[in-house]
Every structure is written in C-alpha cells, then in structure tokens.
Motif scaffolding. Sequence first.
Motif, PDB file in Angstrom:
ATOM      1  N   SER A 163       9.313   0.448   9.271  1.00  0.00           N
ATOM      2  CA  SER A 163       7.925   0.914   9.278  1.00  0.00           C
ATOM      3  C   SER A 163       7.400   1.093   7.859  1.00  0.00           C
ATOM      4  O   SER A 163       8.175   1.282   6.912  1.00  0.00           O
ATOM      5  N   MET A 164       6.083   1.043   7.723  1.00  0.00           N
ATOM      6  CA  MET A 164       5.466   1.244   6.420  1.00  0.00           C
ATOM      7  C   MET A 164       5.799   2.636   5.883  1.00  0.00           C
ATOM      8  O   MET A 164       6.097   2.801   4.706  1.00  0.00           O
ATOM      9  N   VAL A 217      -1.537  -6.404   1.894  1.00  0.00           N
ATOM     10  CA  VAL A 217      -0.709  -5.876   2.974  1.00  0.00           C
ATOM     11  C   VAL A 217       0.735  -5.881   2.510  1.00  0.00           C
ATOM     12  O   VAL A 217       1.230  -6.891   2.001  1.00  0.00           O
ATOM     13  N   ASP A 218       1.418  -4.758   2.672  1.00  0.00           N
ATOM     14  CA  ASP A 218       2.832  -4.643   2.320  1.00  0.00           C
ATOM     15  C   ASP A 218       3.678  -4.581   3.582  1.00  0.00           C
ATOM     16  O   ASP A 218       3.317  -3.900   4.547  1.00  0.00           O
ATOM     17  N   CYS A 257      15.438  -0.792  -0.334  1.00  0.00           N
ATOM     18  CA  CYS A 257      14.622  -1.674   0.498  1.00  0.00           C
ATOM     19  C   CYS A 257      13.926  -2.754  -0.313  1.00  0.00           C
ATOM     20  O   CYS A 257      13.955  -2.750  -1.539  1.00  0.00           O
ATOM     21  N   LEU A 258      13.280  -3.652   0.423  1.00  0.00           N
ATOM     22  CA  LEU A 258      12.513  -4.756  -0.116  1.00  0.00           C
ATOM     23  C   LEU A 258      11.062  -4.582   0.313  1.00  0.00           C
ATOM     24  O   LEU A 258      10.798  -4.233   1.464  1.00  0.00           O
ATOM     25  N   ARG A 259      10.127  -4.838  -0.610  1.00  0.00           N
ATOM     26  CA  ARG A 259       8.705  -4.815  -0.273  1.00  0.00           C
ATOM     27  C   ARG A 259       8.119  -6.194  -0.558  1.00  0.00           C
ATOM     28  O   ARG A 259       8.252  -6.717  -1.657  1.00  0.00           O
ATOM     29  N   GLN A 305       8.474   4.548   6.523  1.00  0.00           N
ATOM     30  CA  GLN A 305       9.869   4.574   6.071  1.00  0.00           C
ATOM     31  C   GLN A 305      10.024   3.743   4.797  1.00  0.00           C
ATOM     32  O   GLN A 305      10.715   4.137   3.863  1.00  0.00           O
ATOM     33  N   GLY A 306       9.360   2.598   4.740  1.00  0.00           N
ATOM     34  CA  GLY A 306       9.442   1.741   3.558  1.00  0.00           C
ATOM     35  C   GLY A 306       8.909   2.412   2.313  1.00  0.00           C
ATOM     36  O   GLY A 306       9.510   2.334   1.244  1.00  0.00           O
ATOM     37  N   LYS A 307       7.767   3.078   2.433  1.00  0.00           N
ATOM     38  CA  LYS A 307       7.195   3.781   1.277  1.00  0.00           C
ATOM     39  C   LYS A 307       8.132   4.875   0.786  1.00  0.00           C
ATOM     40  O   LYS A 307       8.287   5.076  -0.416  1.00  0.00           O
ATOM     41  N   LEU A 308       8.754   5.569   1.726  1.00  0.00           N
ATOM     42  CA  LEU A 308       9.711   6.610   1.351  1.00  0.00           C
ATOM     43  C   LEU A 308      10.890   5.985   0.604  1.00  0.00           C
ATOM     44  O   LEU A 308      11.245   6.409  -0.492  1.00  0.00           O
ATOM     45  N   LEU A 309      11.495   4.949   1.200  1.00  0.00           N
ATOM     46  CA  LEU A 309      12.657   4.321   0.579  1.00  0.00           C
ATOM     47  C   LEU A 309      12.312   3.697  -0.770  1.00  0.00           C
ATOM     48  O   LEU A 309      13.116   3.735  -1.701  1.00  0.00           O
TER      49      LEU A 309
END
Length: 178
Positions: free
Chosen positions: A109-110, A98-99, A81-83, A112-116
Amino acid sequence: SCKSFQDGMALVQTEQGYGYINLQGEEVIALQYVWASDFYDGTAYVLEEQNGPVWLINTKGDKVRKMADQPGDSYKSNAYCLRISQDVMLPSGIGENVDRYYDKTGEISMEQGKLLFSLSEGLCSVLDEKTQKYGYVDKTGKMVISPVFDEAERFQDGYAVVKVQDQYGIVKNPLLQK
C-alpha cells in the motif's frame, strides 16, 4: 560511478549500464541494467531495459521475483522498499505523479510504502495528530519512541537530532542498542 559496498558488493555505472563489483574490484554481475539498486540482505532491484519489468535479483545475479511490469519514469529504493514513480495524464488534461511501492514480496500500500521509504536505521519520525508532537515508529508502524518532540530528524550512525521547545538534543536508536 561507484556506490558504497553493501553485502560485499558495490553498485557501479558506466556507459554500458549498471552492474556490481566485489571487494577486490572484480565484476561479479555484468554491466547490463538500465537501472539498479544497492544490495540489502542479499537482494537488489534491477531494470534490464527501459519500459521493461523490474526484477529482484540475488548476489549471483539470478532473478528471484518479478516485481513490476508497469514502467516508471523514475526508480528509487532503500533497504526496505522500492518506489516507482510515473507521470500520468488525467482525463482532465492535468498531469499527476503517481508512486507505487514494493517490498521484496510484491506491491504494498501507499501508506506502508511511504513509511518504509522514510525509515532510517529501522525508525521513522511521525507526527502524533492528537499531541502534535513527533515520535518514532518501526517498520510495522509500532511507536518505539514516544511522541514528545517538537522536531525529530532522521537517524544516522545510531543517533537523531530532536528538539523540545527551544532545546536541541540527541536520542539514541533503541533498535541498535545491545
């Protein structure tokens, strides 16, 4: 600078900007970006101009999908993913970071993003709230290695360091076993 090769190309940076070279050192995608990520599975994230949109491109440099219109203050990515991080001023006058997270299909979602973003070699250590022990989940959040560890580090080259009580050990990544 020059990063490691991924998908047969390396991300390079000069005063002109970011671009990509092949294994022979030939420029295959021009040094035209103000930010760019490594290639993973045939695509990379790029930013053509400051405050411009972030695009997903293929190994020919063709734009595949517009990922985000909103500018960010910093951009980071991994294979999953991209942050995009941005400092915003709240009505109270307090600044906050804010990310926003994106996978190759668009914003996610935040959670799911943090996990990835935490995955290494397809797994991420997580703390089980009930047992207060660490285990490992895959990119879908499914527990792959049961939560039995007091500490659990990231995977590297197929292995991760773990701790149970005062004993350190190594676990093998089951996703990489054949």
